[in-house]
Each structure stands twice: as C-alpha cells, then as structure tokens.
Motif scaffolding. Structure first.
Motif, short mmCIF file in Angstrom:
data_model
loop_
_atom_site.label_atom_id
_atom_site.label_comp_id
_atom_site.label_asym_id
_atom_site.label_seq_id
_atom_site.Cartn_x
_atom_site.Cartn_y
_atom_site.Cartn_z
N ARG A 238 0.80 -1.22 0.00
CA ARG A 238 0.00 0.00 0.00
C ARG A 238 0.84 1.27 0.00
N ARG A 239 2.07 1.21 0.44
CA ARG A 239 2.94 2.39 0.43
C ARG A 239 3.52 2.69 -0.95
N ILE A 240 3.47 1.73 -1.85
CA ILE A 240 4.04 1.93 -3.19
C ILE A 240 2.97 2.56 -4.08
N LEU A 241 3.18 3.82 -4.40
CA LEU A 241 2.24 4.54 -5.25
C LEU A 241 2.45 4.19 -6.71
N GLU A 242 3.70 3.98 -7.07
CA GLU A 242 4.04 3.69 -8.46
C GLU A 242 5.35 2.91 -8.48
N LEU A 243 5.42 1.94 -9.38
CA LEU A 243 6.62 1.14 -9.53
C LEU A 243 6.78 0.81 -11.01
N SER A 244 7.85 1.31 -11.60
CA SER A 244 8.08 1.05 -13.02
C SER A 244 9.48 0.50 -13.23
N CYS A 245 9.63 -0.19 -14.35
CA CYS A 245 10.92 -0.68 -14.79
C CYS A 245 11.19 -0.03 -16.14
N VAL A 246 12.36 0.57 -16.26
CA VAL A 246 12.71 1.27 -17.49
C VAL A 246 14.13 0.89 -17.92
N ARG A 247 14.36 1.04 -19.19
CA ARG A 247 15.70 0.81 -19.73
C ARG A 247 16.51 2.08 -19.55
N PHE B 208 -3.37 4.24 0.68
CA PHE B 208 -3.07 5.67 0.59
C PHE B 208 -3.59 6.18 -0.75
N VAL B 209 -4.27 7.31 -0.71
CA VAL B 209 -4.86 7.88 -1.92
C VAL B 209 -4.53 9.37 -1.98
N SER C 189 6.80 11.73 0.23
CA SER C 189 7.06 10.48 -0.49
C SER C 189 8.57 10.33 -0.69
N VAL C 190 8.95 9.12 -1.01
CA VAL C 190 10.35 8.79 -1.24
C VAL C 190 10.45 8.25 -2.66
N LEU C 191 11.40 8.76 -3.42
CA LEU C 191 11.64 8.27 -4.77
C LEU C 191 12.85 7.36 -4.74
N VAL C 192 12.65 6.13 -5.17
CA VAL C 192 13.73 5.15 -5.24
C VAL C 192 14.04 4.94 -6.72
N GLU C 193 15.29 5.11 -7.08
CA GLU C 193 15.78 4.79 -8.43
C GLU C 193 17.01 3.91 -8.24
N ASN D 20 7.88 5.14 -6.27
CA ASN D 20 7.46 6.28 -5.46
C ASN D 20 6.67 5.71 -4.28
N LEU D 21 7.17 5.94 -3.07
CA LEU D 21 6.56 5.36 -1.87
C LEU D 21 6.06 6.44 -0.92
N VAL D 22 4.91 6.19 -0.31
CA VAL D 22 4.38 7.06 0.73
C VAL D 22 5.30 7.00 1.92
#
Length: 189
Positions: free
Chosen positions: A61-70, A113-114, A130-134, A82-84
């Motif tokens: 529920r804390r993960i708002l968005e999770l993507s995999c990119v090249r 979380f909304v 929020s926390v951005l993880v890359e 992107n995590l709450v």
C-alpha cells in the motif's frame, strides 16, 4: 509486525498470458532484442497496468508507483518507485511551522493511501511526503526476448515478471519495512 512484502504475484498465470496475447503489439520493438531489458520492461508495464485487472502483480500500500525502465545511458534495467513516507523529522517536530493550520497527511481509504480529492484540498492544506527510489536491477536472470511474435511471448513475459517481482521485492521490502516501522512509532502521527 508480521512479514511485509513489497511486491508479489497475485494474479492467475492463464489470465495474465491471455492479457499478453491481447497486447502483443506492445512488444513489437522488444522482440529479437539481444538484451532482455526492453522485453521485461514491457511485460512489467502490462502486469501492473489497471487494464490487467484483477492484476497480476500486487504492490504494498505504500508503493504509489513502480516502473521498470531501460537506462538510456547503458541499456541496463532501472526500477523507479514512489513510496508514501511519514513526514521528515524536520517537519514532524516541532510543528512551529504549521502556524496552527490543520495540515493533513496522506488520506487513507480502506487501508490504501490515496491522493486527496480536490474538494478536500480546497478546505485544508496537505503535506504528503514520499520517497523516490531509483536503483539498478540485475537482469542476468531474465529470460531472453523471443525472436518473433509467434513464439511463446506470454510464457516469456510471465517468467520475466516473476524474476522482476523477486528482485523488486528484495530491493523494496527493507525500505517498506522501515517506513512502516517509522509510521507506527509512538512519536509518529
């Protein structure tokens, strides 16, 4: 606290593979690629997209968005999440910066979380941290991209997503656990 999982498979393989077959055109640029990264990124995008209901991959529920990119620099695989998060300590205490405003955190609706509704933002201020993880993700365990669309694209996509789930869960679970521990601390809101 019980066992926390950040990312897990929750859908049915057969339904997911059917979803992949319905969206084979999405893989056009990735088929026959010597590196499995673009293929895996496409499979991932189709596994977490709202259109793939009931959803093949589930997120904490804390993960708002999770993507995999090249990675455009060297072609490797990067995860972006992107995590709450709770408010940073500098803002959490003392709250002299609030000036008696009733600042709100992330709304929680049925345990999720909304984003606050426009009508709510019109009434009160929100401060949503929020926390951005890359982070790089190893891609050596990914299956090779199929050469052509008439090969087992759904099976390869399912295997790629399984590998990504394992790796992303290992990457993000310690972060989610720490955020959950901090949010549940006695001095937290």
């Amino acid at each position: 606290m019980g066992t926390v999982r950040a990312v897990w498979l929750a859908g049915h393989d057969r339904e997911y593979e059917e979803h992949i077959r319905d969206n084979l055109a999405e893989f056009a640029g990735a088929l026959g690629d010597i590196a499995p990264v673009e293929f895996a990124c496409t499979a991932w995008r189709l596994s977490v997209a709202p259109a793939s209901s009931p959803g093949y991959v589930r997120l904490h529920r804390r993960i708002l968005e999770l993507s995999c990119v090249r990675n455009e620099w060297d072609g490797t695989l990067i995860a972006r999440a992107n995590l709450v998060s709770p408010w940073p300590a500098a803002l959490d205490w003392p709250r002299d910066w609030c000036r008696d405003e009733n600042w709100q955190d992330w709304p929680d609706l049925f345990g999720q979380f909304v984003h606050p509704a426009e009508r709510d933002i019109a009434k009160m201020p929100y401060l949503r941290a929020s926390v951005l993880v890359e982070a790089p993700v190893p891609f050596t365990d990914l299956p090779p991209a199929p050469e052509h669309a008439d090969q087992d694209v759904p099976g390869a996509a399912r295997r790629a997503v399984s590998v990504l789930v394992r790796q992303l869960d290992a990457l993000l679970t310690p972060i989610v656990e720490k955020l959950e521990t901090r949010a549940g601390a006695p001095d937290a809101r």
